[in-house]
Write an enzyme that holds these catalytic residues in place. Sequence first.
Site, PDB file in Angstrom:
ATOM      1  N   CYS A 139       0.889  -1.136   0.422  1.00 42.94           N
ATOM      2  CA  CYS A 139      -0.155   0.261  -0.283  1.00 42.94           C
ATOM      3  C   CYS A 139       1.164   1.470  -0.237  1.00 42.94           C
ATOM      4  O   CYS A 139       0.316   2.206  -0.409  1.00 42.94           O
ATOM      5  CB  CYS A 139      -1.296  -0.118   1.415  1.00 42.94           C
ATOM      6  SG  CYS A 139       0.104   0.175   2.966  1.00 42.94           S
ATOM      7  N   CYS A 198      -3.134   5.487   5.240  1.00 40.77           N
ATOM      8  CA  CYS A 198      -4.615   5.065   5.843  1.00 40.77           C
ATOM      9  C   CYS A 198      -5.129   5.763   7.397  1.00 40.77           C
ATOM     10  O   CYS A 198      -4.423   5.648   7.981  1.00 40.77           O
ATOM     11  CB  CYS A 198      -4.908   4.303   5.173  1.00 40.77           C
ATOM     12  SG  CYS A 198      -4.255   2.684   6.057  1.00 40.77           S
ATOM     13  N   ASP A 243       2.603   2.606   2.577  1.00 38.93           N
ATOM     14  CA  ASP A 243       2.235   3.460   3.870  1.00 38.93           C
ATOM     15  C   ASP A 243       3.557   3.042   4.612  1.00 38.93           C
ATOM     16  O   ASP A 243       4.227   2.229   4.850  1.00 38.93           O
ATOM     17  CB  ASP A 243       0.866   2.651   4.590  1.00 38.93           C
ATOM     18  CG  ASP A 243      -0.007   3.527   3.717  1.00 38.93           C
ATOM     19  OD1 ASP A 243      -0.141   3.816   2.670  1.00 38.93           O
ATOM     20  OD2 ASP A 243      -1.145   3.375   4.073  1.00 38.93           O
ATOM     21  N   CYS A 245      -2.472  -2.687   8.584  1.00 35.31           N
ATOM     22  CA  CYS A 245      -2.501  -1.216   9.124  1.00 35.31           C
ATOM     23  C   CYS A 245      -1.536  -1.445  10.506  1.00 35.31           C
ATOM     24  O   CYS A 245      -0.953  -0.955  11.051  1.00 35.31           O
ATOM     25  CB  CYS A 245      -3.587  -0.068   8.638  1.00 35.31           C
ATOM     26  SG  CYS A 245      -4.208  -0.855   7.032  1.00 35.31           S
TER      27      CYS A 245
HETATM   28 FE1  FES Z   1      -1.566   0.083   4.151  1.00 32.01          FE
HETATM   29 FE2  FES Z   1      -3.397   1.186   6.017  1.00 32.01          FE
HETATM   30  S1  FES Z   1      -3.953   0.669   3.691  1.00 32.01           S
HETATM   31  S2  FES Z   1      -1.464   0.563   6.209  1.00 32.01           S
END
Ligand code: FES
Length: 127
Positions: free
Chosen positions: A35, A60, A37, A104
């Site tokens: 993702c 996110c 992040d 996450c």
């Molecule tokens: Fe990857 Fe939340 S979508 S950490």
Amino acid sequence: MALYSEKVIDHFRNPRNVGVIEDANAVGEVGNAKCGDIMKMYLKIENGIVKDVKFETFGCGSAIASSSMASELIKGKPVSEVKKLTNKAVAEALDGLPAHKMHCSVLAEEAVNAALEDYSKKTGIEI
Ligand code: FES
């Protein structure tokens, strides 16, 4: 049922402990390749206790809520206890996360552990 619990929404909208500790003695940064992040945890450890914690999360809402909750869970705790923090405990403290958002909370567990590893490396103190 709503997708996100009130606690997740609260910690996303009003994240606790956001920022940087300039003189942190433990810093951990992790990312999720899928993702994109990124989460960075700063700890100030004194006499085996996490005296202060701050984080920066570029990610996110669930990642922000997870880092906020993780920071609350570890603040003031002995490092031996902090080491046992699991993503499950973070998610539970948030009253749950949707299944596809559990990763996450994993980021929060990993960021805390990365900071503890950094501390061990710098000080030679095994946790
Ligand atoms: Fe990857 Fe939340 S979508 S950490």
